[in-house]
Design a protein around this motif. Structure first.
Motif, short mmCIF file in Angstrom:
data_model
loop_
_atom_site.label_atom_id
_atom_site.label_comp_id
_atom_site.label_asym_id
_atom_site.label_seq_id
_atom_site.Cartn_x
_atom_site.Cartn_y
_atom_site.Cartn_z
N ASN A 1 0.84 -1.21 0.00
CA ASN A 1 0.00 0.00 0.00
C ASN A 1 0.86 1.25 0.00
O ASN A 1 0.57 2.24 -0.69
CB ASN A 1 -0.93 0.01 1.21
CG ASN A 1 -2.07 -0.97 1.04
OD1 ASN A 1 -2.36 -1.41 -0.07
ND2 ASN A 1 -2.70 -1.34 2.15
N PHE A 2 1.95 1.25 0.77
CA PHE A 2 2.85 2.39 0.82
C PHE A 2 3.50 2.63 -0.54
O PHE A 2 3.57 3.77 -1.03
CB PHE A 2 3.93 2.16 1.89
CG PHE A 2 4.94 3.26 1.95
CD1 PHE A 2 4.60 4.50 2.48
CD2 PHE A 2 6.23 3.07 1.47
CE1 PHE A 2 5.54 5.52 2.53
CE2 PHE A 2 7.17 4.09 1.50
CZ PHE A 2 6.82 5.32 2.05
N ILE A 3 3.96 1.56 -1.18
CA ILE A 3 4.61 1.68 -2.49
C ILE A 3 3.61 2.18 -3.53
O ILE A 3 3.92 3.06 -4.33
CB ILE A 3 5.24 0.34 -2.92
CG1 ILE A 3 6.42 0.01 -2.01
CG2 ILE A 3 5.68 0.37 -4.39
CD1 ILE A 3 6.99 -1.37 -2.23
N LEU A 4 2.40 1.65 -3.52
CA LEU A 4 1.37 2.11 -4.47
C LEU A 4 1.01 3.57 -4.22
O LEU A 4 0.80 4.34 -5.17
CB LEU A 4 0.12 1.23 -4.37
CG LEU A 4 0.25 -0.18 -4.95
CD1 LEU A 4 -1.03 -0.98 -4.70
CD2 LEU A 4 0.54 -0.12 -6.44
N THR A 5 0.98 3.97 -2.96
CA THR A 5 0.68 5.37 -2.64
C THR A 5 1.78 6.28 -3.14
O THR A 5 1.51 7.33 -3.73
CB THR A 5 0.49 5.54 -1.12
OG1 THR A 5 -0.54 4.66 -0.68
CG2 THR A 5 0.13 6.96 -0.77
N VAL A 6 3.03 5.88 -2.90
CA VAL A 6 4.16 6.69 -3.36
C VAL A 6 4.16 6.80 -4.89
O VAL A 6 4.37 7.87 -5.46
CB VAL A 6 5.49 6.10 -2.84
CG1 VAL A 6 6.69 6.75 -3.53
CG2 VAL A 6 5.59 6.26 -1.34
N VAL A 7 3.89 5.69 -5.56
CA VAL A 7 3.85 5.71 -7.03
C VAL A 7 2.71 6.59 -7.52
O VAL A 7 2.89 7.39 -8.46
CB VAL A 7 3.72 4.26 -7.58
CG1 VAL A 7 3.40 4.28 -9.06
CG2 VAL A 7 4.99 3.47 -7.32
N ALA A 8 1.55 6.50 -6.91
CA ALA A 8 0.40 7.31 -7.32
C ALA A 8 0.67 8.80 -7.09
O ALA A 8 0.37 9.64 -7.96
CB ALA A 8 -0.85 6.87 -6.58
N VAL A 9 1.21 9.11 -5.92
CA VAL A 9 1.52 10.53 -5.64
C VAL A 9 2.61 11.03 -6.58
O VAL A 9 2.53 12.15 -7.10
CB VAL A 9 1.92 10.71 -4.15
CG1 VAL A 9 2.47 12.09 -3.90
CG2 VAL A 9 0.74 10.43 -3.24
N GLY A 10 3.62 10.23 -6.82
CA GLY A 10 4.69 10.61 -7.75
C GLY A 10 4.17 10.84 -9.15
O GLY A 10 4.55 11.80 -9.82
N ALA A 11 3.28 9.96 -9.61
CA ALA A 11 2.69 10.13 -10.95
C ALA A 11 1.84 11.40 -11.00
O ALA A 11 1.87 12.14 -11.99
CB ALA A 11 1.86 8.91 -11.31
N GLY A 12 1.09 11.65 -9.94
CA GLY A 12 0.27 12.87 -9.88
C GLY A 12 1.11 14.12 -9.92
O GLY A 12 0.80 15.08 -10.64
N VAL A 13 2.21 14.12 -9.16
CA VAL A 13 3.11 15.28 -9.15
C VAL A 13 3.74 15.47 -10.53
O VAL A 13 3.85 16.60 -11.03
CB VAL A 13 4.19 15.11 -8.06
CG1 VAL A 13 5.31 16.14 -8.21
CG2 VAL A 13 3.57 15.22 -6.68
N LEU A 14 4.16 14.39 -11.14
CA LEU A 14 4.77 14.47 -12.47
C LEU A 14 3.78 15.04 -13.49
O LEU A 14 4.12 15.93 -14.28
CB LEU A 14 5.26 13.09 -12.93
CG LEU A 14 5.94 13.03 -14.29
CD1 LEU A 14 7.23 13.85 -14.26
CD2 LEU A 14 6.24 11.61 -14.67
N LEU A 15 2.55 14.52 -13.48
CA LEU A 15 1.54 15.03 -14.40
C LEU A 15 1.20 16.49 -14.10
O LEU A 15 1.00 17.29 -15.02
CB LEU A 15 0.27 14.17 -14.32
CG LEU A 15 0.39 12.76 -14.90
CD1 LEU A 15 -0.87 11.97 -14.59
CD2 LEU A 15 0.62 12.83 -16.40
#
Length: 76
Positions: free
Chosen positions: A5-19
Motif C-alpha cells: 500500500n505504501f509503495i502504491l501510494t508513493v507511485v500514485a503521488v509521484g505520478a500525480g506530481v509528475l503530471l
C-alpha cells in the motif's frame, strides 16, 4: 500488505506530481504565448491609431487657422 500500500501510494503521488508539473509547464507556456500575442495586437492597434490620428491632425490644424467670426456687439 502495508508495504505494498505504501509503495502504491508513493507511485500514485509521484505520478500525480509528475503530471501536475507537466501540466503547469504547458499551461505557463501557453499563457506566455497568449500574452505575447495580445501584446502584439495592442501594439499594432496603438500604431494604427497613431498613424490614423497623424493623418487627421493636418486637417484639424488647418481648421484652427481659419479665423473665426467675432461676435457682434450689441450697442443699445
Amino acid at each position: 500488505m502495508a508495504l505494498t500500500n505504501f509503495i502504491l501510494t508513493v507511485v500514485a503521488v509521484g505520478a500525480g506530481v509528475l503530471l501536475f508539473t507537466t501540466d503547469v509547464r504547458k499551461s505557463s507556456a501557453l499563457f506566455r504565448r497568449n500574452a505575447r500575442q495580445i501584446k502584439q495586437w495592442l501594439e499594432e492597434d496603438s500604431a494604427s491609431a497613431a498613424s490614423k490620428s497623424a493623418k487627421e491632425a493636418p486637417s484639424k490644424k488647418l481648421d484652427s487657422t481659419i479665423p473665426k467670426e467675432k461676435p457682434k456687439e450689441d450697442n443699445h
